[in-house]
Motif scaffolding. Structure first.
Motif, mmCIF file in Angstrom:
data_model
loop_
_atom_site.group_PDB
_atom_site.id
_atom_site.type_symbol
_atom_site.label_atom_id
_atom_site.label_comp_id
_atom_site.label_asym_id
_atom_site.label_seq_id
_atom_site.Cartn_x
_atom_site.Cartn_y
_atom_site.Cartn_z
ATOM 1 N N ASP A 1 0.814 -1.221 0.000
ATOM 2 C CA ASP A 1 0.000 0.000 0.000
ATOM 3 C C ASP A 1 0.847 1.270 0.000
ATOM 4 N N GLN A 2 2.179 1.116 -0.136
ATOM 5 C CA GLN A 2 3.047 2.294 -0.126
ATOM 6 C C GLN A 2 3.097 2.953 -1.504
ATOM 7 N N TRP A 3 3.284 4.268 -1.501
ATOM 8 C CA TRP A 3 3.461 4.986 -2.761
ATOM 9 C C TRP A 3 4.656 4.441 -3.531
ATOM 10 N N ARG A 4 5.691 4.068 -2.772
ATOM 11 C CA ARG A 4 6.899 3.528 -3.395
ATOM 12 C C ARG A 4 6.579 2.308 -4.249
ATOM 13 N N SER A 5 5.732 1.434 -3.736
ATOM 14 C CA SER A 5 5.396 0.216 -4.478
ATOM 15 C C SER A 5 4.622 0.547 -5.754
ATOM 16 N N ALA A 6 3.803 1.590 -5.690
ATOM 17 C CA ALA A 6 3.053 2.003 -6.886
ATOM 18 C C ALA A 6 3.991 2.550 -7.953
ATOM 19 N N ILE A 7 4.987 3.341 -7.527
ATOM 20 C CA ILE A 7 5.960 3.886 -8.474
ATOM 21 C C ILE A 7 6.742 2.763 -9.147
ATOM 22 N N ARG B 1 4.539 0.998 -11.709
ATOM 23 C CA ARG B 1 4.404 1.751 -12.954
ATOM 24 C C ARG B 1 5.684 1.714 -13.776
ATOM 25 N N ARG C 1 -5.870 5.327 -0.810
ATOM 26 C CA ARG C 1 -5.111 5.585 -2.031
ATOM 27 C C ARG C 1 -6.029 5.961 -3.202
ATOM 28 N N PHE D 1 -3.069 9.441 -9.090
ATOM 29 C CA PHE D 1 -1.732 8.873 -9.207
ATOM 30 C C PHE D 1 -1.732 7.366 -8.972
ATOM 31 N N TRP D 2 -2.412 6.910 -7.927
ATOM 32 C CA TRP D 2 -2.474 5.468 -7.629
ATOM 33 C C TRP D 2 -3.107 4.721 -8.811
ATOM 34 N N CYS E 1 -0.745 4.358 -11.829
ATOM 35 C CA CYS E 1 0.345 3.388 -11.672
ATOM 36 C C CYS E 1 -0.098 1.951 -11.943
#
Length: 360
Positions: free
Chosen positions: A108-114, A117, A132, A136-137, A140
């Motif tokens: 659920d981290q933004w890092r994992s979404a980046i 993508r 989320r 942006f989420w 990705c």
């Protein structure tokens, strides 16, 4: 919730390479194995890679269906900004070069979404987390799996729900792997302590001490089993406070048929030890989940954790919940640094009786 549905391509051509992302603690990693097993069952020819935090690698390192593990080392932060960014950039480029057909982002981290993508995979599935919601989420991921009903599901079932858009069958077994060398190393340690025949493993510690039972109660339980003629092996993590707890418990027990391997084993070696044990007794911790996965009979002592999410999955044995014997606080409101021992409400005779039942 469907945006750009890129899954149609998988229907005619199974994915050649899959990346699974989960950035959490050791126990969380073990509970992702049903997803890995289901992916292998559905697409046996696919290469399945995993991205995790480096310190949790041992939980999956011996899994037979994993092709490669990539780790994010949280020690990179200590290298300084420049070197840290170089490490992160190298990882991103490496993952992109793998040309994944499918990425499953369980995190659920933004890092994992980046990362998801940046792989450029044509099919990228994440969860539609309430926290989320936003452009942006969604950008990705090509598709988001519903989290409706997650509050009533075990963590294993929550993880498996990411497969819903793929229409492949669940495989609900949690699996913990180790290598022959791991068991050989454990055997050598046991022989050096004069341990022969069957034994019981007891892990009374957790990195959060509010999950632990009173040392004297654990010692009374161990003493009862010693008096029944059983050999007991005490284990813990390498933390000095955990090892001190083990020594306090040992000091309250008779010296016969009790041995400590506290802080001496890798996670895979601990798995090998638990796998060969006649019984495992422990608190809400990673070794408890390992015992359940290895199908070793288990007595799990539980306090104010969310049982629905974190009870040992498909355990052989018994979960003894402190809430049956006293009031427990809301799990979401606990100060994890508290010195309160919420498990102390559990009576010794209940645990001894449960252990003896499994040892019949």
């Amino acid at each position: 919730m469907i945006m750009n549905n890129a899954l149609n391509s998988l229907a005619g051509e199974p994915p050649a390479r899959i990346l699974l992302i989960k950035l959490r603690h050791h126990g969380d990693m073990l509970l992702t194995t049903p997803v890995i097993n289901a992916l292998h069952q559905g697409w046996p020819q696919a290469e399945i890679d995993v991205l995790l935090y480096e310190e949790t690698r041992d939980m999956l390192a011996a899994h037979p269906f994993i092709h490669r593990i990539y780790g994010i080392d949280r020690k990179w932060r200590k290298l300084g900004t420049r070197q840290h960014l170089c490490k992160e950039w190298h990882l991103l480029k490496t993952l992109r070069q793998q040309k994944y057909s499918l990425v499953l982002n369980l995190a659920d981290q933004w890092r994992s979404a980046i990362v998801t993508r940046f792989t450029g995979a044509p099919a990228r599935i994440g969860f539609d987390f309430n926290k989320r919601r936003g452009w942006f989420w969604q950008h990705c991921h090509t598709q988001l799996a519903s989290v409706t009903g997650h509050q009533a599901l075990h963590t294993v079932e929550q993880n498996l729900s990411i497969l819903a858009p793929l229409a492949i069958a669940d495989c609900k077994s949690v699996t913990m792997g180790y290598l022959p060398d791991d068991w050989q190393a454990v055997q050598s340690r046991l022989q050096s302590k004069g341990v022969e025949g069957s034994f019981i493993v007891v892990q009374p510690t957790s990195r959060w001490f509010f999950k632990c039972w009173d040392e004297s109660k654990m010692a009374q339980t161990i003493t009862a089993l010693q008096n029944d003629g059983h050999t007991l092996i005490l284990t813990s993590g390498p933390d000095k406070n955990e090892k001190a707890m083990i020594e306090k418990i040992r000091s309250l027990c008779p010296p016969e048929r009790i041995h400590s391997l506290a802080g001496e084993l890798t996670l895979r070696q601990l798995a090998a030890l638990i796998d060969h044990a006649r019984l495992f007794i422990g608190v809400d911790s990673v070794p408890m989940h390992m015992a359940a996965a290895l199908k070793t009979p288990c007595i799990a002592l539980f306090g104010p954790s969310k049982l629905t999410f974190w009870s040992p999955w498909e355990v052989i044995g018994e979960v003894i919940w402190a809430g049956h014997y006293g009031e427990l606080p809301d799990p979401d409101k606990i100060d994890t640094n508290t010195k309160e021992r919420y498990l102390d409400a559990i009576p010794v005779d209940v645990v001894v009786a449960a252990a003896r039942k499994q040892l019949l």
